[in-house]
Write an enzyme that holds these catalytic residues in place. Sequence first.
Site, PDB file in Angstrom:
ATOM      1  N   ARG A 112      67.069   2.110  16.933  1.00 21.16           N
ATOM      2  CA  ARG A 112      66.866   2.121  18.382  1.00 21.16           C
ATOM      3  C   ARG A 112      66.065   3.357  18.757  1.00 21.16           C
ATOM      4  O   ARG A 112      65.955   4.292  17.958  1.00 21.16           O
ATOM      5  CB  ARG A 112      68.201   2.103  19.126  1.00 21.16           C
ATOM      6  CG  ARG A 112      69.011   3.356  18.908  1.00 21.16           C
ATOM      7  CD  ARG A 112      70.274   3.391  19.736  1.00 21.16           C
ATOM      8  NE  ARG A 112      71.046   4.574  19.407  1.00 21.16           N
ATOM      9  CZ  ARG A 112      72.271   4.817  19.848  1.00 21.16           C
ATOM     10  NH1 ARG A 112      72.885   3.948  20.628  1.00 21.16           N
ATOM     11  NH2 ARG A 112      72.888   5.923  19.512  1.00 21.16           N
ATOM     12  N   GLU A 151      70.562   7.588  27.280  1.00 22.36           N
ATOM     13  CA  GLU A 151      70.433   8.896  26.619  1.00 22.36           C
ATOM     14  C   GLU A 151      68.980   9.208  26.255  1.00 22.36           C
ATOM     15  O   GLU A 151      68.621   9.309  25.066  1.00 22.36           O
ATOM     16  CB  GLU A 151      71.312   8.962  25.368  1.00 22.36           C
ATOM     17  CG  GLU A 151      72.779   8.970  25.682  1.00 22.36           C
ATOM     18  CD  GLU A 151      73.655   9.258  24.459  1.00 22.36           C
ATOM     19  OE1 GLU A 151      73.179   9.079  23.323  1.00 22.36           O
ATOM     20  OE2 GLU A 151      74.800   9.660  24.647  1.00 22.36           O
ATOM     21  N   GLU A 308      80.149   8.155  28.896  1.00 21.40           N
ATOM     22  CA  GLU A 308      80.608   7.831  27.535  1.00 21.40           C
ATOM     23  C   GLU A 308      81.409   8.987  26.981  1.00 21.40           C
ATOM     24  O   GLU A 308      81.043  10.144  27.151  1.00 21.40           O
ATOM     25  CB  GLU A 308      79.419   7.676  26.578  1.00 21.40           C
ATOM     26  CG  GLU A 308      78.598   6.448  26.711  1.00 21.40           C
ATOM     27  CD  GLU A 308      77.484   6.438  25.657  1.00 21.40           C
ATOM     28  OE1 GLU A 308      77.687   7.006  24.561  1.00 21.40           O
ATOM     29  OE2 GLU A 308      76.419   5.888  25.938  1.00 21.40           O
ATOM     30  N   TRP A 316      79.168   9.302  13.413  1.00 22.28           N
ATOM     31  CA  TRP A 316      77.879   9.932  13.090  1.00 22.28           C
ATOM     32  C   TRP A 316      78.023  11.373  12.627  1.00 22.28           C
ATOM     33  O   TRP A 316      77.053  12.110  12.588  1.00 22.28           O
ATOM     34  CB  TRP A 316      76.915   9.813  14.270  1.00 22.28           C
ATOM     35  CG  TRP A 316      77.541  10.039  15.619  1.00 22.28           C
ATOM     36  CD1 TRP A 316      77.988   9.068  16.473  1.00 22.28           C
ATOM     37  CD2 TRP A 316      77.811  11.286  16.266  1.00 22.28           C
ATOM     38  NE1 TRP A 316      78.514   9.624  17.614  1.00 22.28           N
ATOM     39  CE2 TRP A 316      78.413  10.990  17.516  1.00 22.28           C
ATOM     40  CE3 TRP A 316      77.605  12.619  15.923  1.00 22.28           C
ATOM     41  CZ2 TRP A 316      78.806  11.977  18.414  1.00 22.28           C
ATOM     42  CZ3 TRP A 316      78.004  13.612  16.822  1.00 22.28           C
ATOM     43  CH2 TRP A 316      78.591  13.271  18.045  1.00 22.28           C
ATOM     44  N   GLU A 356      77.245   0.792  14.270  1.00 18.96           N
ATOM     45  CA  GLU A 356      78.360   1.539  14.858  1.00 18.96           C
ATOM     46  C   GLU A 356      79.695   0.856  14.609  1.00 18.96           C
ATOM     47  O   GLU A 356      80.633   1.007  15.390  1.00 18.96           O
ATOM     48  CB  GLU A 356      78.082   1.764  16.348  1.00 18.96           C
ATOM     49  CG  GLU A 356      76.802   2.564  16.504  1.00 18.96           C
ATOM     50  CD  GLU A 356      76.562   3.079  17.899  1.00 18.96           C
ATOM     51  OE1 GLU A 356      76.499   2.263  18.816  1.00 18.96           O
ATOM     52  OE2 GLU A 356      76.424   4.297  18.057  1.00 18.96           O
TER      53      GLU A 356
HETATM   54  C1  GLA Z   1      75.610   7.635  22.175  1.00 20.71           C
HETATM   55  C2  GLA Z   1      75.024   6.325  22.641  1.00 20.71           C
HETATM   56  C3  GLA Z   1      75.924   5.148  22.425  1.00 20.71           C
HETATM   57  C4  GLA Z   1      76.609   5.242  21.091  1.00 20.71           C
HETATM   58  C5  GLA Z   1      77.356   6.546  21.016  1.00 20.71           C
HETATM   59  C6  GLA Z   1      78.151   6.698  19.746  1.00 20.71           C
HETATM   60  O1  GLA Z   1      76.331   8.278  23.110  1.00 20.71           O
HETATM   61  O2  GLA Z   1      74.643   6.370  23.988  1.00 20.71           O
HETATM   62  O3  GLA Z   1      75.140   3.983  22.515  1.00 20.71           O
HETATM   63  O4  GLA Z   1      75.655   5.196  20.092  1.00 20.71           O
HETATM   64  O5  GLA Z   1      76.425   7.584  21.056  1.00 20.71           O
HETATM   65  O6  GLA Z   1      78.867   7.911  19.740  1.00 20.71           O
END
Ligand code: GLA
Length: 667
Positions: A112, A151, A308, A316, A356
């Site tokens: 992505r 993000e 979030e 990760w 994920e």
């Molecule tokens: C970021 C992304 C999410 C996901 C989280 C996982 O914050 O915005 O889509 O990938 O990380 O921690």
Amino acid sequence: MSRALNVPGIAYGGDYNPEQWPEEVWAEDMRLMAEAGVTMVSVNIFSWALLEPSEGTYDFSRLDRILDLLHAHGIAADLATPTAAPPAWFFVAHPDALPVDKDGRRLSYGSRQTFCPSSPAYREAALRITGELARRYADHPAVVMWHVHNEYGCHNAECYCDTSAAAFRDWLQDRYASLDALNHAWGTTFWSQWYYDWDQILPPRATGAVPNPTHRLDWRRFCSDALLSLYEAERDVLREAAPDTPATTNFMVNFSFDALDYWRWAPELDIVSNDHYLQSTDTASEIDIALSGDLVRSLAGGPWLLMEHSTGAVNWQPVNRAKTAGQLRRNALSHVARGADGIAYFQWRAAKAGAEQWHSAMLPHAGTDSQIWRDVVRLGADLRALAEVRGAVGTAEVAIVWDWNARWALELPSQPSAELRFLDLVRSWYEPLWRAGVAVDFVRPDADLSSYRLVLAPSLYLIDDEGAANLTGFAERGGTLGVGFHSGMVDANCHVRLGGYPGAFREALGVHTDELFPLLPDERVRLSDGGTGTLWSERVRLEGAQAVTSYQDGPLAGVPAITRNAHGSGTAWYLATHPDPATLAALLDRIRTEAGVQTVREAPEGVEVARRRGPDADYLFLINHTDRDAHIPVSPEATELLSGKPATGSVTVPAGEVAVVREPLRG
Ligand code: GLA
């Protein structure tokens, strides 16, 4: 928040990706969301490939069903533009929209956010799908907010391709107007770097030796602005179709992400939102949450949304730690304590497939027979009990100066020491204030400081003239200013301020340094007050200031290490070394006490204290991070909101638990 979110109380939910599941599962989602008290979910974040199967052909049928289903169940949608994940067909048609890294390697698709922020083809495609989405759902009753992209800059903050190079040159022409001005700003007489044509200027691609610092700094400014311009373009398309629907994009005010100058971004958002994740190796991650929450609240200028975080482990980090007992609740309520009017997770249902699949979620792989699910349901009830806190804001007497330009510049190569990390320095000063229960705002260097008693600048290597005048003027007019070492050193172009260090602050601090003596990673110098200094020392001469502490040993024995100066009608402190934590805590305690700064409430060590002030009441958040029960004095007319019980005169917060106390307003 400059615009109100049309969801009652404290919003609760997470990223919802039903397209990853058979539709039979959706009914269960709705039932369980009701059980957990979910009121808002973010949808469509990575759905571009499903919405636009080939260029210009659209299929919104699934998203129609999702939004209708949410609406039928009374759940609001934070509807995302899917532009963080362009489909494969886009890259096949536009291979030059793939980003190029510093070493000239073009990345591939299959993940992505692998697009070049300056690519015209990407911009066009992103605005096209955004326009289709905006027009289709502008009046959908479930949609309460636009979630623009996701993000920005998380994976593609810097692209070094030729398209980016051209965009960088345009940005530089706007900034400098003439090549002469650029050459002077960048100091290009050094190492034969003088540019005679705009086309000679490149992104700071990999070089054998150290790059030009101002080139690199302008590059970081440009990269932040390039993404901001994409955000603004999408937001404008959304606004045109739905002027009354607020737009947000999720920031990453977080431990390591530093690509965007959020002071420039925040005013462009209708509602500021943030994502926050814990570092498994951080043994005091509650302090990171508080710091980030205070910074986001300061960016927002009021309440904000936590878009979030995680219910448990992420996927990760090298080792992804689960949360400990009660930590999910403490973490979420800590964000509320710092001004969040919404709490959301990545993500609703734990993924079965994809990158994920090992990330925690509100509904774990194990289903509802799980600790996480029980905690998620309990948190939903907590947030309902806190509905009246919505809109209340914090008040602080202390401000910490935070500046992305200073952060970027400090961490450029070829500094006197490569050991200096902006965030670590800021956190080391923030931490004792957190422990003492002192409320803190973050400010930009040119902010209005008139409401603060104490302004701290732990690390401000780069400061422009206006910011410097603002900070020293604050002390001159009676405020207390605290400045950390290696601050005030360079101007906005990264040019050293001549005549002695610490440049811009020398006069206000009443000191003059002629040479820097940074310390080796494990080197310590003894200080005359019994503490030690690390990271840094310098040969300070007093020019009006008094020495509070001096170096006891090493090449600077007897030289002042910490100084205090009467400046105008105020006071300016200088910390020319990095004191050990206990010494720094004692010093900040002294500085703030002398400045007349109050704590929010006295509480035992490890009990986090924060206050939000509403129009009719104060809300005192007490978060017990220890394994001992804590007893905190409260007003005789208080109510503990999570239990709904009166708390007359004192409240007991059991080990690991949280209390939120409504008290009558105090002056
Ligand atoms: C970021 C992304 C999410 C996901 C989280 C996982 O914050 O915005 O889509 O990938 O990380 O921690």
